[in-house]
Motif scaffolding. Sequence first.
Motif, short mmCIF file in Angstrom:
data_model
loop_
_atom_site.label_atom_id
_atom_site.label_comp_id
_atom_site.label_asym_id
_atom_site.label_seq_id
_atom_site.Cartn_x
_atom_site.Cartn_y
_atom_site.Cartn_z
N UNK A 109 63.44 30.38 46.41
CA UNK A 109 64.26 30.72 45.25
C UNK A 109 64.97 29.47 44.71
N UNK A 110 65.38 28.58 45.61
CA UNK A 110 65.98 27.32 45.17
C UNK A 110 64.99 26.46 44.42
N UNK A 111 63.74 26.44 44.88
CA UNK A 111 62.71 25.67 44.20
C UNK A 111 62.41 26.21 42.81
N UNK A 112 62.37 27.54 42.68
CA UNK A 112 62.15 28.15 41.37
C UNK A 112 63.26 27.76 40.41
N UNK A 113 64.52 27.88 40.88
CA UNK A 113 65.65 27.51 40.03
C UNK A 113 65.63 26.02 39.70
N UNK A 114 65.33 25.18 40.68
CA UNK A 114 65.32 23.73 40.46
C UNK A 114 64.25 23.32 39.47
N UNK A 142 65.49 34.72 36.05
CA UNK A 142 64.13 34.44 36.55
C UNK A 142 64.15 34.22 38.06
N UNK A 143 65.21 33.56 38.55
CA UNK A 143 65.35 33.35 40.00
C UNK A 143 65.48 34.68 40.72
N UNK A 144 66.25 35.61 40.13
CA UNK A 144 66.36 36.95 40.72
C UNK A 144 65.01 37.65 40.74
#
Length: 343
Positions: A109-114, A142-144
């Motif tokens: 999820x951190x990678x998607x947000x980053x 989108x992260x959710x």
Amino acid sequence: MYSESDIDGAVAAGVITPDTASALRNHIAGLRDTPAVDEEHFRLLTGFNDIFVSIAIALLLVAVAQIGQVIAQPVGGAAVAVTAWLLAEYFTRHRRMALPSILLLLAFVGGVAATMIGAMVEIDPNLSDQVNAGIGAGIALITAGAAWVHWRRFMVPITVAAGAAALVATATGLVIAAVPAAKDAIYPIVLIGGLAVFALAMWWDMSDTERRTRRADVAFWLHLAAAPMIAHSVFQMLGIFGNDIGVGTAVIVLGLYLVFAFVALAIDRRALLVSSLVYVLYAMYAIINSAGAVELSAAIAALIIGSALLTLSAFWHPMRRMVVATLGNLGRRLPPVGTMVQA
């Protein structure tokens, strides 16, 4: 150490019978002289190999992120997300390793947000706060969604909490984008979000009051996500750490901590007590310091609060019985206070 969901899995697989599972729970409860439900189990380690694998995963993900960022800022985040998903296919879905699964979920999820944040920075790093808030809300949403997809595939209990936190960030961003002045009221907004996550945690909790399934693990992480949102917001609105607080404010902090303790005992979750601990320590320090014990104020504060928490832990069950008894019909919907888990 095995979690309640592991025991349920063994029953479902036919490895042990339901009667054997209940006998095991009763045996452990008897050894600890406390109900199994009061232990607030969650699985973090299945063995030292979890730590070994987690260190290796962390090294690999850091390397992938750095290599990707050399190509382009968004590539680093995307590479981490893809790598974390592929590793989860083995370590989470096949091996069911606890700590690596948590690490891989957070990395995904951190990678998607980053990835999206990196793209936004490369496109235009000088957008207005209002525009940034709106874009941030979209990124959080989108992260959710990514967390939901991960949950559908791997069902790691912490995933629901990660998705809930992302939705709180989404709502916060939308409010600030719509009303820019709302950024000055960030703590009330986060408090409302924390209360919403707390309500969601209670929904999961009340669907499995005996805490025998994965639903209880999901509730644990939701409570862990909600607690700092609630505690931090409340105490920051009181102005803790802003200036030297007076005795009156310190007494209010201690009073709120007692309220948190009542709630923690009622729902049989300790996250609120942990999240607000630093504030109550500071409040106690301020009271003792104002009484003139300047040199030993920190030590005395730690002694008083530490002793109180140890006493609360030792007498958690009888104190919880008294708290639940005051709640009437509502108490019947909370985790049971019986001495043992019955077959």
